[in-house]
Design a protein around this motif. Structure first.
Motif, PDB file in Angstrom:
ATOM      1  N   MET A   1     -33.244  25.556 -17.518  1.00  0.00           N
ATOM      2  CA  MET A   1     -34.029  25.160 -16.447  1.00  0.00           C
ATOM      3  C   MET A   1     -33.401  24.384 -15.306  1.00  0.00           C
ATOM      4  O   MET A   1     -33.567  24.326 -14.172  1.00  0.00           O
ATOM      5  N   TRP A   2     -32.622  23.237 -15.785  1.00  0.00           N
ATOM      6  CA  TRP A   2     -31.858  22.584 -14.654  1.00  0.00           C
ATOM      7  C   TRP A   2     -30.846  23.234 -13.758  1.00  0.00           C
ATOM      8  O   TRP A   2     -31.012  22.950 -12.593  1.00  0.00           O
ATOM      9  N   THR A   3     -30.287  24.210 -14.631  1.00  0.00           N
ATOM     10  CA  THR A   3     -29.354  25.054 -13.666  1.00  0.00           C
ATOM     11  C   THR A   3     -30.097  25.978 -12.775  1.00  0.00           C
ATOM     12  O   THR A   3     -29.351  25.983 -11.656  1.00  0.00           O
ATOM     13  N   ALA A   4     -31.173  26.489 -12.974  1.00  0.00           N
ATOM     14  CA  ALA A   4     -32.063  27.151 -12.108  1.00  0.00           C
ATOM     15  C   ALA A   4     -32.590  26.345 -11.029  1.00  0.00           C
ATOM     16  O   ALA A   4     -32.348  26.691  -9.874  1.00  0.00           O
ATOM     17  N   LEU A   5     -33.060  25.284 -11.277  1.00  0.00           N
ATOM     18  CA  LEU A   5     -33.412  24.175 -10.199  1.00  0.00           C
ATOM     19  C   LEU A   5     -32.563  23.867  -9.197  1.00  0.00           C
ATOM     20  O   LEU A   5     -32.506  23.874  -8.028  1.00  0.00           O
ATOM     21  N   PHE A   6     -31.220  23.604 -10.045  1.00  0.00           N
ATOM     22  CA  PHE A   6     -30.028  23.370  -9.102  1.00  0.00           C
ATOM     23  C   PHE A   6     -29.439  24.204  -8.217  1.00  0.00           C
ATOM     24  O   PHE A   6     -29.532  23.973  -6.757  1.00  0.00           O
ATOM     25  N   ALA A   7     -29.619  25.502  -8.482  1.00  0.00           N
ATOM     26  CA  ALA A   7     -29.085  26.874  -7.712  1.00  0.00           C
ATOM     27  C   ALA A   7     -30.428  26.963  -6.683  1.00  0.00           C
ATOM     28  O   ALA A   7     -30.070  26.946  -5.459  1.00  0.00           O
ATOM     29  N   ALA A   8     -31.689  26.839  -7.037  1.00  0.00           N
ATOM     30  CA  ALA A   8     -32.776  26.916  -6.126  1.00  0.00           C
ATOM     31  C   ALA A   8     -32.774  26.050  -4.946  1.00  0.00           C
ATOM     32  O   ALA A   8     -32.957  26.318  -3.807  1.00  0.00           O
ATOM     33  N   ALA A   9     -32.632  24.540  -5.098  1.00  0.00           N
ATOM     34  CA  ALA A   9     -32.250  23.576  -4.519  1.00  0.00           C
ATOM     35  C   ALA A   9     -31.183  23.843  -3.453  1.00  0.00           C
ATOM     36  O   ALA A   9     -31.342  23.577  -2.299  1.00  0.00           O
ATOM     37  N   ASN A  10     -30.062  24.299  -4.180  1.00  0.00           N
ATOM     38  CA  ASN A  10     -28.891  24.471  -3.013  1.00  0.00           C
ATOM     39  C   ASN A  10     -29.292  25.676  -2.082  1.00  0.00           C
ATOM     40  O   ASN A  10     -28.839  25.662  -0.994  1.00  0.00           O
ATOM     41  N   LEU A  11     -30.009  26.876  -2.528  1.00  0.00           N
ATOM     42  CA  LEU A  11     -30.331  27.731  -1.574  1.00  0.00           C
ATOM     43  C   LEU A  11     -31.322  27.416  -0.583  1.00  0.00           C
ATOM     44  O   LEU A  11     -31.123  27.814   0.524  1.00  0.00           O
ATOM     45  N   LEU A  12     -32.296  26.581  -0.864  1.00  0.00           N
ATOM     46  CA  LEU A  12     -33.257  26.107   0.085  1.00  0.00           C
ATOM     47  C   LEU A  12     -32.495  25.312   1.114  1.00  0.00           C
ATOM     48  O   LEU A  12     -32.652  25.191   2.334  1.00  0.00           O
TER      49      LEU A  12
END
Length: 149
Positions: A1-12
């Motif tokens: 979960m944390w890895t996916a959130l990290f990636a999504a925040a970076n893309l945003l």
């Protein structure tokens, strides 16, 4: 979960920086950076902060282990993936907000987009370095205009 959130925040955040550096600065684009970029990152940060502080999100830092503001205490705070993601989103939101301020300020002071690009890139890569560069660069035009805005 944390890895996916990290990636999504970076893309945003990256999408916001692309808008600022490469695309025309129309009001809708600036609003998108402010609300969909900085605002959404800030909202995610706020929700995560509450979830972690209340213990509702698993894998959070051990807040009881904090013994003050020592280096060791802060290191322990960021020992969890949850706290790292929270801290990273904090950086992303603030750096993007500073980049937006720089872009608006530079446009108001009639700096070319070419002159703005390296400062915005520096802010994207190393936030305070870009901010410091902008404060130094804008000084002469801010004084010449008779205002410190």
């Amino acid at each position: 979960m944390w890895t996916a959130l990290f990636a999504a925040a970076n893309l945003l955040a990256l999408a916001g920086w692309i808008l600022l550096i490469f695309l025309p600065r129309r009001p809708v684009a600036l609003a998108a950076v402010l609300y969909l970029g900085t605002g959404l990152l800030s909202a995610v940060y706020a929700v995560l902060l509450v979830l972690l502080a209340t213990g509702l999100a698993g894998g959070g830092p051990d807040l009881a282990a904090l013994d003050g503001w020592s280096l060791q205490s802060i290191r322990a705070l960021f020992a969890s993936d949850a706290a790292l993601v929270l801290g990273w989103i904090h950086y992303l939101a603030f750096d993007l907000f500073v980049g937006l301020w720089i872009a608006r300020d530079a446009d108001a002071k009639r700096f070319s987009r070419l002159a703005q690009a390296p400062v915005l890139a520096a802010t994207f890569l190393a936030g305070p370095l870009g901010l410091f560069a902008w404060l130094a660069i804008r000084e002469r035009r801010a004084r010449a205009s008779g205002r410190w805005q």
